[in-house]
Write a protein that holds these residues in place. Structure first.
Motif, PDB file in Angstrom:
ATOM      1  N   GLN A  85     -50.500 -39.940  -2.919  1.00  0.00           N
ATOM      2  CA  GLN A  85     -50.859 -39.030  -1.696  1.00  0.00           C
ATOM      3  C   GLN A  85     -52.288 -38.492  -2.285  1.00  0.00           C
ATOM      4  O   GLN A  85     -52.577 -37.350  -2.561  1.00  0.00           O
ATOM      5  CB  GLN A  85     -49.780 -37.799  -2.013  1.00  0.00           C
ATOM      6  N   ASN A  86     -53.125 -39.483  -2.450  1.00  0.00           N
ATOM      7  CA  ASN A  86     -54.674 -38.985  -2.798  1.00  0.00           C
ATOM      8  C   ASN A  86     -55.495 -38.653  -1.734  1.00  0.00           C
ATOM      9  O   ASN A  86     -56.955 -38.970  -1.969  1.00  0.00           O
ATOM     10  CB  ASN A  86     -54.912 -40.082  -3.872  1.00  0.00           C
ATOM     11  N   THR A  87     -55.005 -38.959  -0.355  1.00  0.00           N
ATOM     12  CA  THR A  87     -56.254 -38.803   0.496  1.00  0.00           C
ATOM     13  C   THR A  87     -55.387 -38.001   1.704  1.00  0.00           C
ATOM     14  O   THR A  87     -54.222 -37.788   1.491  1.00  0.00           O
ATOM     15  CB  THR A  87     -56.325 -40.012   1.272  1.00  0.00           C
ATOM     16  N   PHE A  88     -56.348 -37.501   2.621  1.00  0.00           N
ATOM     17  CA  PHE A  88     -55.514 -36.874   4.013  1.00  0.00           C
ATOM     18  C   PHE A  88     -55.353 -37.776   4.821  1.00  0.00           C
ATOM     19  O   PHE A  88     -56.098 -38.265   5.640  1.00  0.00           O
ATOM     20  CB  PHE A  88     -56.582 -35.726   4.248  1.00  0.00           C
ATOM     21  N   ALA A  89     -54.111 -38.073   5.160  1.00  0.00           N
ATOM     22  CA  ALA A  89     -53.567 -39.198   6.079  1.00  0.00           C
ATOM     23  C   ALA A  89     -54.043 -38.918   7.510  1.00  0.00           C
ATOM     24  O   ALA A  89     -54.383 -39.840   8.147  1.00  0.00           O
ATOM     25  CB  ALA A  89     -52.113 -39.122   6.292  1.00  0.00           C
ATOM     26  N   ALA A  90     -54.211 -37.728   7.908  1.00  0.00           N
ATOM     27  CA  ALA A  90     -54.398 -37.401   9.318  1.00  0.00           C
ATOM     28  C   ALA A  90     -55.911 -37.275   9.653  1.00  0.00           C
ATOM     29  O   ALA A  90     -56.515 -37.338  10.683  1.00  0.00           O
ATOM     30  CB  ALA A  90     -53.894 -36.024   9.829  1.00  0.00           C
ATOM     31  N   LEU A  91     -56.719 -37.358   8.647  1.00  0.00           N
ATOM     32  CA  LEU A  91     -58.243 -37.267   8.677  1.00  0.00           C
ATOM     33  C   LEU A  91     -58.644 -38.888   8.575  1.00  0.00           C
ATOM     34  O   LEU A  91     -58.174 -39.642   7.867  1.00  0.00           O
ATOM     35  CB  LEU A  91     -59.010 -36.429   7.560  1.00  0.00           C
ATOM     36  N   THR A  92     -59.858 -38.793   9.237  1.00  0.00           N
ATOM     37  CA  THR A  92     -60.579 -40.177   9.228  1.00  0.00           C
ATOM     38  C   THR A  92     -61.161 -40.603   7.658  1.00  0.00           C
ATOM     39  O   THR A  92     -61.422 -39.495   7.034  1.00  0.00           O
ATOM     40  CB  THR A  92     -61.680 -40.355  10.231  1.00  0.00           C
ATOM     41  N   VAL A  93     -61.744 -41.887   7.376  1.00  0.00           N
ATOM     42  CA  VAL A  93     -62.331 -41.892   6.295  1.00  0.00           C
ATOM     43  C   VAL A  93     -63.412 -41.131   6.245  1.00  0.00           C
ATOM     44  O   VAL A  93     -63.722 -40.551   5.061  1.00  0.00           O
ATOM     45  CB  VAL A  93     -62.731 -43.433   6.441  1.00  0.00           C
ATOM     46  N   LEU A  94     -64.361 -40.962   7.065  1.00  0.00           N
ATOM     47  CA  LEU A  94     -65.276 -40.329   6.913  1.00  0.00           C
ATOM     48  C   LEU A  94     -65.137 -38.850   6.756  1.00  0.00           C
ATOM     49  O   LEU A  94     -65.699 -38.057   6.096  1.00  0.00           O
ATOM     50  CB  LEU A  94     -66.295 -40.275   8.292  1.00  0.00           C
ATOM     51  N   GLU A  95     -64.067 -38.346   7.466  1.00  0.00           N
ATOM     52  CA  GLU A  95     -63.658 -36.919   7.254  1.00  0.00           C
ATOM     53  C   GLU A  95     -63.043 -36.529   5.800  1.00  0.00           C
ATOM     54  O   GLU A  95     -63.371 -35.621   5.459  1.00  0.00           O
ATOM     55  CB  GLU A  95     -62.605 -36.596   8.468  1.00  0.00           C
ATOM     56  N   ASN A  96     -62.542 -37.471   5.393  1.00  0.00           N
ATOM     57  CA  ASN A  96     -62.079 -37.387   4.120  1.00  0.00           C
ATOM     58  C   ASN A  96     -63.144 -37.182   2.956  1.00  0.00           C
ATOM     59  O   ASN A  96     -62.955 -36.649   1.944  1.00  0.00           O
ATOM     60  CB  ASN A  96     -61.392 -38.687   3.748  1.00  0.00           C
ATOM     61  N   LEU A  97     -64.282 -37.950   3.420  1.00  0.00           N
ATOM     62  CA  LEU A  97     -65.366 -37.668   2.364  1.00  0.00           C
ATOM     63  C   LEU A  97     -66.319 -36.454   2.831  1.00  0.00           C
ATOM     64  O   LEU A  97     -66.544 -35.650   1.770  1.00  0.00           O
ATOM     65  CB  LEU A  97     -66.469 -38.978   2.553  1.00  0.00           C
ATOM     66  N   GLN A  98     -65.993 -36.057   4.200  1.00  0.00           N
ATOM     67  CA  GLN A  98     -66.871 -34.759   4.552  1.00  0.00           C
ATOM     68  C   GLN A  98     -66.182 -33.392   3.885  1.00  0.00           C
ATOM     69  O   GLN A  98     -66.742 -32.695   3.582  1.00  0.00           O
ATOM     70  CB  GLN A  98     -66.948 -34.425   6.015  1.00  0.00           C
ATOM     71  N   VAL A  99     -64.819 -33.642   3.542  1.00  0.00           N
ATOM     72  CA  VAL A  99     -64.340 -32.386   3.149  1.00  0.00           C
ATOM     73  C   VAL A  99     -64.076 -32.183   1.722  1.00  0.00           C
ATOM     74  O   VAL A  99     -63.592 -31.176   1.167  1.00  0.00           O
ATOM     75  CB  VAL A  99     -62.769 -32.218   3.811  1.00  0.00           C
ATOM     76  N   VAL A 100     -64.866 -33.014   0.865  1.00  0.00           N
ATOM     77  CA  VAL A 100     -64.669 -32.811  -0.435  1.00  0.00           C
ATOM     78  C   VAL A 100     -65.650 -31.737  -0.930  1.00  0.00           C
ATOM     79  O   VAL A 100     -66.616 -31.557  -0.427  1.00  0.00           O
ATOM     80  CB  VAL A 100     -65.335 -34.293  -1.173  1.00  0.00           C
ATOM     81  N   GLU A 101     -65.374 -30.921  -1.869  1.00  0.00           N
ATOM     82  CA  GLU A 101     -65.770 -29.707  -2.195  1.00  0.00           C
ATOM     83  C   GLU A 101     -67.069 -30.006  -3.184  1.00  0.00           C
ATOM     84  O   GLU A 101     -66.917 -30.935  -3.805  1.00  0.00           O
ATOM     85  CB  GLU A 101     -64.961 -28.763  -2.757  1.00  0.00           C
TER      86      GLU A 101
END
Ligand SMILES: Nc1ncnc2c1ncn2[C@@H]1O[C@H](COP(=O)(O)OP(=O)(O)O)[C@@H](O)[C@H]1O
Ligand SMILES: [Mg+2]
Length: 233
Positions: A87-103
């Motif tokens: 569970q190391n990514t957000f399944a419902a988010l796109t690839v791009l969004e997964n990168l955009q939400v990194v703090e």
């Protein structure tokens, strides 16, 4: 002083410690592998570093800070990043969004470009939900998320899990390059021989304890070690 230093760490869940007497160090820009059989306690050790084990004693010092006194969310700002085994990514988010939400990422758009250069398969899938990626693509995304914040230490728990040999080679190549980018690596791997080959040093765990630690060259040439923990080649 080492970048990361664990001294006499015991950690676990509920009423019991599943790892005890753990002494482990990672130097600046060093790659350190943790090998061992299933259930040996490898994930528990890296979870202890991240503050994710309900039970913890001993000392975990990162870059001079005693981590056990620092809230989990603050550890990222100290320069620690972590890729959990599951569970190391957000399944419902796109690839791009997964990168955009990194703090806590400086130059975010540049870093996203960097990640797409490093992982071209992700660039092609940027509009795909992480939940729809193949296992290999998802592992690459998890690793890209960890690298986004330019960490000083990247803690990776089995980044090759579920990957084909070709994709494993790709991910390992990125791990191998982390020191050039300023990051040390603590990597747990089932593919122990391969991981130790690109590491500087290694630790071998069995039944909740570190049973052996040495330079990678010595570990690889230790016949008994190879037989017990590395598989035959
Ligand atoms: N969340 C948990 N709750 C209770 N026991 C756990 C949990 N996670 C792991 N364990 C137990 O801790 C031991 C070590 O597990 P783990 O650190 O995951 O080993 P490894 O990563 O080396 O396969 C195992 O006996 C496992 O069953
Ligand atoms: Mg594990």
């Amino acid at each position: 002083m080492s970048l990361l230093m664990l001294e006499d760490v015991a950690a676990g869940y509920g009423d019991t410690d599943v790892v005890t007497g753990v002494n482990l160090q990672v130097g600046d820009r060093e790659i350190v592998a943790v090998a061992g059989t299933n259930g040996a306690g490898k994930s528990t050790v890296v979870k202890a570093v991240m503050g994710l084990t309900p039970r913890l004693s001993g000392s975990v010092v990162f870059d001079g800070h005693e981590l056990t006194r620092i809230p989990i969310e603050k550890r990222v700002s100290l320069g620690l990043s972590y890729v959990p085994q599951v569970q190391n990514t957000f399944a419902a988010l796109t690839v791009l969004e997964n990168l955009q939400v990194v703090e806590r990422v400086a130059n975010r758009s540049q870093r996203i470009k960097d990640m797409f250069d490093l992982f071209p398969a992700l660039a092609d899938r940027r509009r795909t939900a992480a939940g729809d990626l193949s296992g290999g693509e998802r592992q690459q995304l998890a690793f890209a998320r960890a690298l986004m914040s330019s960490p000083r230490l990247s803690v990776l728990d089995e980044p090759s899990a579920a990957l084909s040999p070709a994709l494993t080679a790709q991910v390992f190549e990125q791990v191998r390059r982390c020191p050039e980018a300023g990051a040390a690596v603590l990597i747990v791997e089932q593919r122990a021989r391969q991981a130790i080959e690109f590491s500087n040093r290694g630790y071998v765990m069995d039944s909740g304890r570190i049973v052996l630690t040495d330079t990678s060259a010595n570990l690889l040439s230790n016949d008994r070690m190879a037989q017990l923990y590395l598989g035959q080649h």
